[in-house]
Design a protein around this motif. Structure first.
Motif, PDB file in Angstrom:
ATOM      1  N   CYS A 166      20.761   9.307 -17.939  1.00  0.00           N
ATOM      2  CA  CYS A 166      22.079   9.310 -17.298  1.00  0.00           C
ATOM      3  C   CYS A 166      22.017  10.047 -15.959  1.00  0.00           C
ATOM      4  CB  CYS A 166      23.113   9.946 -18.230  1.00  0.00           C
ATOM      5  SG  CYS A 166      23.404   8.980 -19.720  1.00  0.00           S
ATOM      6  N   GLU A 167      21.620   9.338 -14.946  1.00  0.00           N
ATOM      7  CA  GLU A 167      21.590   9.892 -13.594  1.00  0.00           C
ATOM      8  C   GLU A 167      23.011   9.908 -13.048  1.00  0.00           C
ATOM      9  OE1 GLU A 167      20.952  10.821  -9.563  1.00  0.00           O
ATOM     10  OE2 GLU A 167      21.953   9.016 -10.280  1.00  0.00           O
ATOM     11  N   ASN A 168      23.379  10.970 -12.363  1.00  0.00           N
ATOM     12  CA  ASN A 168      24.772  11.195 -11.957  1.00  0.00           C
ATOM     13  C   ASN A 168      25.364  10.011 -11.197  1.00  0.00           C
ATOM     14  OD1 ASN A 168      27.192  12.837 -11.472  1.00  0.00           O
ATOM     15  ND2 ASN A 168      26.489  12.883  -9.361  1.00  0.00           N
ATOM     16  N   MET A 169      24.682   9.552 -10.155  1.00  0.00           N
ATOM     17  CA  MET A 169      25.257   8.488  -9.331  1.00  0.00           C
ATOM     18  C   MET A 169      25.326   7.163 -10.078  1.00  0.00           C
ATOM     19  SD  MET A 169      26.334   9.895  -6.717  1.00  0.00           S
ATOM     20  CE  MET A 169      26.908   8.373  -5.988  1.00  0.00           C
ATOM     21  N   ALA A 170      24.399   6.936 -11.018  1.00  0.00           N
ATOM     22  CA  ALA A 170      24.461   5.709 -11.819  1.00  0.00           C
ATOM     23  C   ALA A 170      25.701   5.715 -12.703  1.00  0.00           C
ATOM     24  CB  ALA A 170      23.199   5.589 -12.668  1.00  0.00           C
ATOM     25  N   VAL A 171      26.071   6.885 -13.214  1.00  0.00           N
ATOM     26  CA  VAL A 171      27.268   7.007 -14.044  1.00  0.00           C
ATOM     27  C   VAL A 171      28.524   6.906 -13.174  1.00  0.00           C
ATOM     28  CG1 VAL A 171      28.528   8.484 -15.661  1.00  0.00           C
ATOM     29  CG2 VAL A 171      26.031   8.395 -15.754  1.00  0.00           C
ATOM     30  N   VAL A 172      28.483   7.525 -11.998  1.00  0.00           N
ATOM     31  CA  VAL A 172      29.636   7.481 -11.087  1.00  0.00           C
ATOM     32  C   VAL A 172      29.987   6.042 -10.726  1.00  0.00           C
ATOM     33  CG1 VAL A 172      30.361   8.013  -8.717  1.00  0.00           C
ATOM     34  CG2 VAL A 172      29.330   9.789 -10.124  1.00  0.00           C
ATOM     35  N   LYS A 173      28.990   5.179 -10.568  1.00  0.00           N
ATOM     36  CA  LYS A 173      29.237   3.789 -10.180  1.00  0.00           C
ATOM     37  C   LYS A 173      29.997   3.007 -11.252  1.00  0.00           C
ATOM     38  CE  LYS A 173      25.274   3.461  -7.057  1.00  0.00           C
ATOM     39  NZ  LYS A 173      23.915   2.898  -6.851  1.00  0.00           N
ATOM     40  N   MET A 174      30.067   3.539 -12.462  1.00  0.00           N
ATOM     41  CA  MET A 174      30.790   2.851 -13.539  1.00  0.00           C
ATOM     42  C   MET A 174      32.241   3.307 -13.647  1.00  0.00           C
ATOM     43  SD  MET A 174      28.041   2.484 -16.598  1.00  0.00           S
ATOM     44  CE  MET A 174      28.046   4.232 -16.927  1.00  0.00           C
ATOM     45  N   LEU A 175      32.643   4.269 -12.827  1.00  0.00           N
ATOM     46  CA  LEU A 175      34.031   4.742 -12.869  1.00  0.00           C
ATOM     47  C   LEU A 175      34.976   3.734 -12.221  1.00  0.00           C
ATOM     48  CD1 LEU A 175      33.529   8.482 -11.862  1.00  0.00           C
ATOM     49  CD2 LEU A 175      34.149   7.636 -14.126  1.00  0.00           C
ATOM     50  N   CYS A 176      36.184   3.631 -12.755  1.00  0.00           N
ATOM     51  CA  CYS A 176      37.225   2.790 -12.170  1.00  0.00           C
ATOM     52  C   CYS A 176      38.128   3.680 -11.312  1.00  0.00           C
ATOM     53  CB  CYS A 176      38.049   2.120 -13.262  1.00  0.00           C
ATOM     54  SG  CYS A 176      37.165   0.829 -14.146  1.00  0.00           S
ATOM     55  N   GLY A 177      38.155   3.435 -10.044  1.00  0.00           N
ATOM     56  CA  GLY A 177      38.967   4.254  -9.159  1.00  0.00           C
ATOM     57  C   GLY A 177      38.164   4.775  -7.990  1.00  0.00           C
ATOM     58  N   ASP A 178      38.766   5.628  -7.223  1.00  0.00           N
ATOM     59  CA  ASP A 178      38.143   6.199  -6.033  1.00  0.00           C
ATOM     60  C   ASP A 178      37.174   7.308  -6.449  1.00  0.00           C
ATOM     61  OD1 ASP A 178      37.421   7.030  -3.551  1.00  0.00           O
ATOM     62  OD2 ASP A 178      39.399   7.804  -2.971  1.00  0.00           O
ATOM     63  N   THR A 179      35.885   7.093  -6.185  1.00  0.00           N
ATOM     64  CA  THR A 179      34.853   8.059  -6.578  1.00  0.00           C
ATOM     65  C   THR A 179      34.349   8.879  -5.390  1.00  0.00           C
ATOM     66  OG1 THR A 179      33.088   6.415  -6.280  1.00  0.00           O
ATOM     67  CG2 THR A 179      34.097   6.570  -8.467  1.00  0.00           C
ATOM     68  N   THR A 180      35.116   8.882  -4.304  1.00  0.00           N
ATOM     69  CA  THR A 180      34.674   9.600  -3.098  1.00  0.00           C
ATOM     70  C   THR A 180      34.423  11.077  -3.383  1.00  0.00           C
ATOM     71  OG1 THR A 180      35.967   8.086  -1.729  1.00  0.00           O
ATOM     72  CG2 THR A 180      35.238  10.132  -0.707  1.00  0.00           C
ATOM     73  N   VAL A 181      35.332  11.703  -4.138  1.00  0.00           N
ATOM     74  CA  VAL A 181      35.191  13.132  -4.450  1.00  0.00           C
ATOM     75  C   VAL A 181      33.909  13.384  -5.226  1.00  0.00           C
ATOM     76  CG1 VAL A 181      36.200  15.080  -5.693  1.00  0.00           C
ATOM     77  CG2 VAL A 181      37.674  13.527  -4.408  1.00  0.00           C
ATOM     78  N   ASN A 182      33.612  12.523  -6.206  1.00  0.00           N
ATOM     79  CA  ASN A 182      32.391  12.672  -7.001  1.00  0.00           C
ATOM     80  C   ASN A 182      31.147  12.591  -6.121  1.00  0.00           C
ATOM     81  OD1 ASN A 182      34.587  11.282  -8.657  1.00  0.00           O
ATOM     82  ND2 ASN A 182      33.245  12.043 -10.263  1.00  0.00           N
ATOM     83  N   GLN A 183      31.127  11.601  -5.244  1.00  0.00           N
ATOM     84  CA  GLN A 183      29.947  11.389  -4.412  1.00  0.00           C
ATOM     85  C   GLN A 183      29.766  12.529  -3.413  1.00  0.00           C
ATOM     86  OE1 GLN A 183      29.337   7.345  -2.934  1.00  0.00           O
ATOM     87  NE2 GLN A 183      30.937   6.612  -4.304  1.00  0.00           N
ATOM     88  N   ILE A 184      30.873  12.967  -2.816  1.00  0.00           N
ATOM     89  CA  ILE A 184      30.781  14.057  -1.839  1.00  0.00           C
ATOM     90  C   ILE A 184      30.338  15.348  -2.526  1.00  0.00           C
ATOM     91  CG2 ILE A 184      32.133  15.553  -0.311  1.00  0.00           C
ATOM     92  CD1 ILE A 184      33.780  13.117   0.468  1.00  0.00           C
TER      93      ILE A 184
END
Length: 312
Positions: A181-199
Motif C-alpha cells: 500500500c504505497e501512499n500515492m497509489a492509495v490516494v489515487k483511489m479516493l473520490c474527491g479532491d486529493t490536492t491536500v493529500n498530495q501536497i
C-alpha cells in the motif's frame, strides 16, 4: 419511474495486484525477494544478538547500529511477507485498515531510519572533530534519547497521512497495482479532491529528507574541514575510513527512496513494473546490505561475529 442514486461504495478490502505486466514471472521474482529478505533478517538479527551479548560493544556507535537494524527489519517486514503471499498463494486481499496501517508503519520506519542516519553523521562528526570529548558528549543514554526523538518525529509527521486518507470515501475501484500500500497509489483511489493529500505527502518527503540531508551535509562539511587541517596522510586515511560505512549506507538508503517517491509523482513516462520493482528493491536491498557493510568495515564488530561463528 423509479430514480436510482449511485454513490461511491466504501470497499472493505483492497486488492494488491503485485507487479502489473509481470504476473507470469511472479514465482521467479519471489526467489530473489525471499533470498534477500532471509539474508536481511539473518544479518540484522545477528548484529542485534552480538551487540546485546558483548559488553565491549555497548557503545554509542553500536547502539546506533542496533537502531538501524530495527528500522531495517521493520521496514522490510511491513512489505515482503505480504508480497510473497501475493507471488506464491495469490493472496491479494488486504483490508482497508490493514492497508493504511501498513502504509503508516512503512513510512514511519523510513522516517525513523533517516533520523538514525543523521545521528550517525553527528556521531562521526564528534569522533573526528572533537575526539577528546566524545565520551562525554555521546553517552548511551543521550543516543537513546536522540533515537526516541527521531521516532517521535516520525510518528507525528507521518500520522496525518492516514488521517487525511480517511476524510474522503474510496471509489468503487479498489485495485492497487502494487505489491504494497504505497501512499500515492492509495490516494489515487479516493473520490474527491486529493490536492491536500498530495501536497502534504510531498511536503513531508521534502521536510524529512531535505532537513536530514542538510544536517548530514553540515556534519560532513565540518569533518572534511577538520581532516584537511591534519598534516599526516595516515591520519587523513584513518579519519575518512571511519566514515566510509556510513556514507555507503546513506547512498543505498536515500537514493532509491528519493527515486521511488519522486517518480511515483512525476515519472509518468516510467513503466509501472519498473517503478514497482525499484520500490520493492528499496525495502529489500538496503536492509540486506547495511549489516554486511558495517560488519565488513567495523573490525570490532567483525571480530565478535567471527567469534560466535567459530563456536558453532
Amino acid at each position: 419511474m423509479v430514480a436510482f442514486n449511485f454513490t461511491p461504495t466504501e470497499p472493505s478490502t483492497f486488492i494488491l495486484n503485485g507487479i502489473p505486466g509481470l504476473e507470469t514471472a511472479h514465482i521467479w521474482i519471489s526467489i530473489p525477494f525471499s533470498i534477500f529478505y532471509m539474508i536481511s533478517l539473518l544479518g540484522n538479527f545477528t548484529l542485534l544478538f552480538v551487540v546485546s551479548k558483548e559488553q565491549t560493544l555497548h557503545k554509542p556507535m553500536f547502539l546506533l547500529l542496533c537502531m538501524l537494524a530495527l528500522t531495517d527489519i521493520g521496514g522490510s517486514t511491513c512489505v515482503v511477507p505480504k508480497a510473497l503471499c501475493i507471488f506464491w498463494f495469490l493472496s491479494k486481499g488486504i483490508t482497508v485498515d490493514g492497508c493504511i496501517t501498513q502504509m503508516f508503519f512503512l513510512h514511519a520506519t523510513a522516517a525513523t531510519q533517516s533520523a538514525v542516519l543523521v545521528i550517525m553523521a553527528f556521531d562521526r562528526y564528534v569522533a573526528i572533530c572533537d575526539p577528546l570529548r566524545y565520551a562525554t558528549i555521546l553517552t548511551n543514554a543521550r543516543i537513546a534519547k536522540l533515537g526516541l526523538v527521531g521516532l517521535m518525529r516520525a510518528v507525528l509527521l507521518v500520522l496525518p497521512e492516514p488521517l487525511l486518507l480517511r476524510r474522503l470515501p474510496f471509489c468503487a475501484n479498489h485495485v492497487i497495482p502494487h505489491t504494497y500500500c504505497e501512499n500515492m497509489a492509495v490516494v489515487k483511489m479516493l473520490c474527491g479532491d486529493t490536492t491536500v493529500n498530495q501536497i502534504y505527502s510531498l511536503v513531508i518527503i521534502l521536510l524529512i529528507i531535505g532537513s536530514d540531508l542538510t544536517l548530514i551535509g553540515l556534519s560532513y562539511g565540518m569533518i572534511i574541514r577538520t581532516v584537511l587541517r591534519i598534516s599526516s596522510r595516515k591520519a587523513h586515511q584513518k579519519a575518512l575510513n571511519t566514515c566510509t560505512a556510513h556514507i555507503c549506507v546513506m547512498m543505498i538508503s536515500y537514493t532509491p527512496y528519493l527515486f521511488t517517491a519522486l517518480t511515483h509523482r512525476f515519472g509518468q513516462g516510467i513503466a509501472a513494473h519498473v517503478h514497482i520493482l525499484l520500490a520493492n528493491l528499496y525495502v529489500l536491498v538496503p536492509p540486506m546490505l547495511n549489516p554486511i557493510i558495517y560488519g565488513v568495515k567495523t573490525k570490532e564488530l567483525r571480530d565478535k561475529v567471527g567469534k560466535y561463528i567459530c563456536r558453532m
